[in-house]
Design a protein around this motif. Sequence first.
Motif, short mmCIF file in Angstrom:
data_model
loop_
_atom_site.label_atom_id
_atom_site.label_comp_id
_atom_site.label_asym_id
_atom_site.label_seq_id
_atom_site.Cartn_x
_atom_site.Cartn_y
_atom_site.Cartn_z
N PRO A 79 38.51 87.45 25.70
CA PRO A 79 38.07 88.62 24.92
C PRO A 79 36.56 88.74 24.76
N HIS A 80 35.88 87.63 24.57
CA HIS A 80 34.43 87.70 24.35
C HIS A 80 33.65 87.91 25.65
N MET A 81 34.36 87.86 26.79
CA MET A 81 33.71 88.05 28.09
C MET A 81 33.91 89.47 28.64
N GLY A 82 34.71 90.28 27.98
CA GLY A 82 35.12 91.56 28.54
C GLY A 82 34.00 92.50 28.89
N MET A 83 32.94 92.56 28.06
CA MET A 83 31.88 93.53 28.29
C MET A 83 30.79 92.99 29.23
N ILE A 84 31.04 91.82 29.83
CA ILE A 84 30.12 91.23 30.80
C ILE A 84 30.64 91.51 32.20
N LYS A 85 29.78 92.02 33.08
CA LYS A 85 30.22 92.28 34.46
C LYS A 85 29.92 91.05 35.29
N SER A 86 30.85 90.11 35.27
CA SER A 86 30.67 88.83 35.92
C SER A 86 31.84 88.56 36.87
N GLY A 87 31.53 87.88 37.98
CA GLY A 87 32.55 87.62 38.99
C GLY A 87 33.75 86.87 38.48
N GLY A 88 33.55 85.96 37.52
CA GLY A 88 34.66 85.18 36.98
C GLY A 88 35.74 86.03 36.36
N ASN A 89 35.35 87.17 35.77
CA ASN A 89 36.34 88.06 35.17
C ASN A 89 37.27 88.65 36.23
N TYR A 90 36.70 88.99 37.37
CA TYR A 90 37.50 89.54 38.46
C TYR A 90 38.40 88.45 39.06
N ALA A 91 37.84 87.24 39.20
CA ALA A 91 38.62 86.14 39.76
C ALA A 91 39.82 85.80 38.88
N SER A 92 39.64 85.86 37.56
CA SER A 92 40.73 85.49 36.65
C SER A 92 41.90 86.46 36.73
N ALA A 93 41.64 87.67 37.20
CA ALA A 93 42.71 88.67 37.30
C ALA A 93 43.39 88.68 38.67
N LEU A 94 42.82 87.97 39.64
CA LEU A 94 43.35 88.04 41.00
C LEU A 94 44.77 87.50 41.13
N GLY A 95 45.04 86.38 40.46
CA GLY A 95 46.38 85.80 40.56
C GLY A 95 47.46 86.74 40.07
N PRO A 96 47.35 87.25 38.83
CA PRO A 96 48.36 88.20 38.34
C PRO A 96 48.48 89.46 39.20
N ILE A 97 47.34 89.97 39.68
CA ILE A 97 47.38 91.18 40.50
C ILE A 97 48.10 90.91 41.82
N SER A 98 47.82 89.77 42.43
CA SER A 98 48.48 89.41 43.69
C SER A 98 49.99 89.29 43.51
N ARG A 99 50.39 88.68 42.40
CA ARG A 99 51.84 88.56 42.13
C ARG A 99 52.47 89.92 41.90
N ALA A 100 51.76 90.79 41.19
CA ALA A 100 52.29 92.13 40.92
C ALA A 100 52.46 92.93 42.21
N LYS A 101 51.54 92.75 43.14
CA LYS A 101 51.65 93.44 44.43
C LYS A 101 52.84 92.93 45.22
N ALA A 102 53.04 91.61 45.19
CA ALA A 102 54.12 91.01 45.97
C ALA A 102 55.49 91.27 45.34
N GLU A 103 55.58 91.23 44.02
CA GLU A 103 56.88 91.28 43.35
C GLU A 103 57.37 92.70 43.06
N VAL A 104 56.46 93.61 42.69
CA VAL A 104 56.91 94.96 42.33
C VAL A 104 56.11 96.05 43.06
N GLN A 105 55.35 95.63 44.09
CA GLN A 105 54.56 96.57 44.90
C GLN A 105 53.61 97.41 44.03
N ALA A 106 53.04 96.78 43.02
CA ALA A 106 52.06 97.46 42.18
C ALA A 106 50.70 97.43 42.87
N ASP A 107 49.90 98.48 42.68
CA ASP A 107 48.55 98.51 43.21
C ASP A 107 47.58 97.76 42.31
#
Length: 332
Positions: A169-197
Amino acid sequence: MAAFGSVFMPKMALATFENNQWSDASIVASDSIQLHPGAHVLHYSSTCFEGLKAFRHADGSVHVFRMDQNIKRLAQSSRLLSLPTIDEAQVSKMIVDAVAEFATDVPEPPGSMYIRPTHIGTEAAVGKAAAPTATSMLYVLLSPVGDYFTGGAKALRLLLDETGMRCAPHMGMIKSGGNYASALGPISRAKAEVQADQILFCPNGDVQETGAANFLLIDGNEIITKGLDSSFLHGVTRSSILTLAADLGMTVTERDLTVAELLERAAKPEVEAVLSGTAAVLTSVGTFIHNDKEYKVGTGEPGPIALKLRQALNDIQWGKAEDKHNWLTKVC
């Protein structure tokens, strides 16, 4: 055009921070960075960046869109990551100089020159896990890009996730690469499991943002989005769209939005949902996926208001409409 952001200009603007001061900026080869393997950024993620664009107008002139806001956000990110304080005037000149160097390479509409200022910690000190870097490097990369929707705009499928968050939560307003990396796993699973974009992160039912864009709901003449706080990124495109919506007489509401209300409103045929960001400007959402069920958003297709707002912003960027809010900086 090649894949968005995969082709770079051969030179970039670069400055370094050492001995408590910034060096003069210079235009150097884009492959000129040298880092010690112990650099702070490689071990403790002391890095932030921005994304903005330069546009070619019909008269051949080149203009950068909302550069001041992106520089302010870069300064904020740097401060919150305990990176050295940037010189905002210097960064502004670096962007203008870099774009001017390659002004003839700025594509015609609907293309643009994508600009990526990046600030990284360079001190070689692996013992500084709990201390900031004393040195850093700031560079400005350029990448000519085409229309984000080369295959035509299509409505996205979003998985609503009420258990996770895009980042701390305290990192949300920072545009840092780590924030994008932390979301990659869930997004990849969502694409594979329910074909979410993408995933729309809604911790405890609170609708926030996706892995790489802000979220807005359009219900008739009202546009609704979460009010600014430290938990998510304060998008420049988001701000621009809200301003244009108000100019068009729409009601702009910044407040908390629950998943329950979102799904209830989405069932109405005139409702639209969109993601906002520098790359695509506005991307329509056609389907929500929640608890193994699919919910059509409005008609399920890109809606007329989203298209109208996107066109209004593009017209300013391309010089086809008056720049009433002084968002453009002329480079040449």
